[in-house]
Scaffold this motif. Sequence first.
Motif, PDB file in Angstrom:
ATOM      1  N   UNK A 195       0.899  -1.060  -0.016  1.00  0.00           N
ATOM      2  CA  UNK A 195       0.108   0.001  -0.149  1.00  0.00           C
ATOM      3  C   UNK A 195       0.799   1.262  -0.101  1.00  0.00           C
ATOM      4  N   UNK A 196       0.476   2.450  -0.426  1.00  0.00           N
ATOM      5  CA  UNK A 196       1.160   3.596  -0.697  1.00  0.00           C
ATOM      6  C   UNK A 196       1.764   4.132   0.784  1.00  0.00           C
ATOM      7  N   UNK A 197       0.458   3.743   1.747  1.00  0.00           N
ATOM      8  CA  UNK A 197       0.937   4.267   2.973  1.00  0.00           C
ATOM      9  C   UNK A 197       2.107   3.749   3.590  1.00  0.00           C
ATOM     10  N   UNK A 198       2.800   2.828   3.110  1.00  0.00           N
ATOM     11  CA  UNK A 198       3.931   2.075   3.697  1.00  0.00           C
ATOM     12  C   UNK A 198       5.096   2.921   3.293  1.00  0.00           C
ATOM     13  N   UNK A 199       5.224   3.835   2.520  1.00  0.00           N
ATOM     14  CA  UNK A 199       6.174   4.841   2.150  1.00  0.00           C
ATOM     15  C   UNK A 199       6.151   5.950   3.289  1.00  0.00           C
ATOM     16  N   UNK A 200       5.188   6.356   4.054  1.00  0.00           N
ATOM     17  CA  UNK A 200       4.828   7.422   4.712  1.00  0.00           C
ATOM     18  C   UNK A 200       5.648   7.529   6.012  1.00  0.00           C
ATOM     19  N   UNK A 201       6.782   7.360   6.211  1.00  0.00           N
ATOM     20  CA  UNK A 201       7.425   7.283   7.309  1.00  0.00           C
ATOM     21  C   UNK A 201       7.988   8.442   7.667  1.00  0.00           C
ATOM     22  N   UNK A 202       8.193   8.793   8.961  1.00  0.00           N
ATOM     23  CA  UNK A 202       8.336  10.357   9.263  1.00  0.00           C
ATOM     24  C   UNK A 202       9.573  10.096  10.310  1.00  0.00           C
ATOM     25  N   UNK A 203      10.445  11.334  10.415  1.00  0.00           N
ATOM     26  CA  UNK A 203      11.423  11.107  11.344  1.00  0.00           C
ATOM     27  C   UNK A 203      11.550  12.454  11.867  1.00  0.00           C
ATOM     28  N   UNK A 204      12.259  12.757  13.090  1.00  0.00           N
ATOM     29  CA  UNK A 204      12.634  14.031  13.641  1.00  0.00           C
ATOM     30  C   UNK A 204      13.776  13.672  14.625  1.00  0.00           C
ATOM     31  N   UNK A 205      14.565  14.849  14.835  1.00  0.00           N
ATOM     32  CA  UNK A 205      15.750  14.828  15.867  1.00  0.00           C
ATOM     33  C   UNK A 205      15.270  15.473  17.042  1.00  0.00           C
ATOM     34  N   UNK A 206      15.262  14.979  18.113  1.00  0.00           N
ATOM     35  CA  UNK A 206      14.711  15.609  19.316  1.00  0.00           C
ATOM     36  C   UNK A 206      15.889  16.349  20.113  1.00  0.00           C
ATOM     37  N   UNK A 207      17.009  15.649  20.049  1.00  0.00           N
ATOM     38  CA  UNK A 207      18.128  16.293  20.645  1.00  0.00           C
ATOM     39  C   UNK A 207      19.311  15.637  19.929  1.00  0.00           C
ATOM     40  N   UNK A 208      20.403  15.851  20.580  1.00  0.00           N
ATOM     41  CA  UNK A 208      21.779  15.422  19.857  1.00  0.00           C
ATOM     42  C   UNK A 208      21.785  14.137  19.991  1.00  0.00           C
ATOM     43  N   UNK A 209      21.177  13.253  20.934  1.00  0.00           N
ATOM     44  CA  UNK A 209      21.158  11.757  21.131  1.00  0.00           C
ATOM     45  C   UNK A 209      19.985  11.145  21.074  1.00  0.00           C
TER      46      UNK A 209
END
Length: 317
Positions: A195-209
């Motif tokens: 399904x197309x939704x399988x590509x909807x990975x999101x990421x973010x950096x919260x702090x240095x580690x």
Amino acid sequence: MASEAKAFRDWIAICDNGNACFAYGPGREGFGWVRVAIGPGPDGRPEVAAGYWPEGAEATRAFALTIDGTDYPMTLAANEPVAAEVPAGRALEVVRALAGGNTARIGPDHEISLSGAAAALLWIDERQGRVDTVTALRRAGARPASAVRPAPAFPVVTPAPAISQAGFGEQNQTLPAALEAVPAVVECRAETAEHWVGKEVMSAKLDASTELWAVPCFAGAYNMGHDWYITGPGGRDPRPARLLSSSGEAGAGTINGGYSPESRTVTAFAKGRGVGDCGTASTWTWTGRAFVLTQETAMDECWGVPADYWPSTWRTR
């Protein structure tokens, strides 16, 4: 103070943790709604809004709220052509007419039920300590506004410092191997593999580690679900994010969710149906140690109420 909701025949009433309160009455046969809102404390004054799903040119036409044959003109909301508001100077008069009325309608022919209105408004008076004061919605008296119970203090939530998001975001993200190996993630990936939704990975950096990853798990006609994980660098040592609701229920998933690095918040908007007139909208703020619920609105009844007019169920500062 805990948020609380109660049903009174056809009406519902909700007060949040800051004691802002809301009462809603439905239209007959699912057409139309009316909302009474009032903030806490001696300075709280009521606001009245109403609406219905208009057809064609009716969407830009002002209408009245009629109670027992008396018309109370309303002004169309700037951003919501299906909603209008009573001028502030007449709001308390209208609320008391609703509480003591027999019949009500909005527009030319949309009848509003008043069954339970008086009880819902009295419950708000009791919750806010307005009974027998000049500001009461249902049971007014001679006591001054200064006699109303003061507003409770809000929880204070401080966002963590902002950090560069280079290499992270909502597009072209590859899930780290350590996350791919988590059993719950394996199950999600299997569900969305074709399904197309399988590509909807999101990421973010919260702090240095510390990193944040969102794994797509399902998609429907109007809702898409992600499970959120907090990890070390490169996705190592993943653990489910803990996202509490106003009721104290904890989960790691969101519906129609996203992360804003500017405000350090995860948001979600779970629709009860496609037009978005019911459901739950939530915001959690990253403090440097955890995500903390900072705002929630929820409308359980699909009565056509736009999200801007949903009741608050949790607030912070």
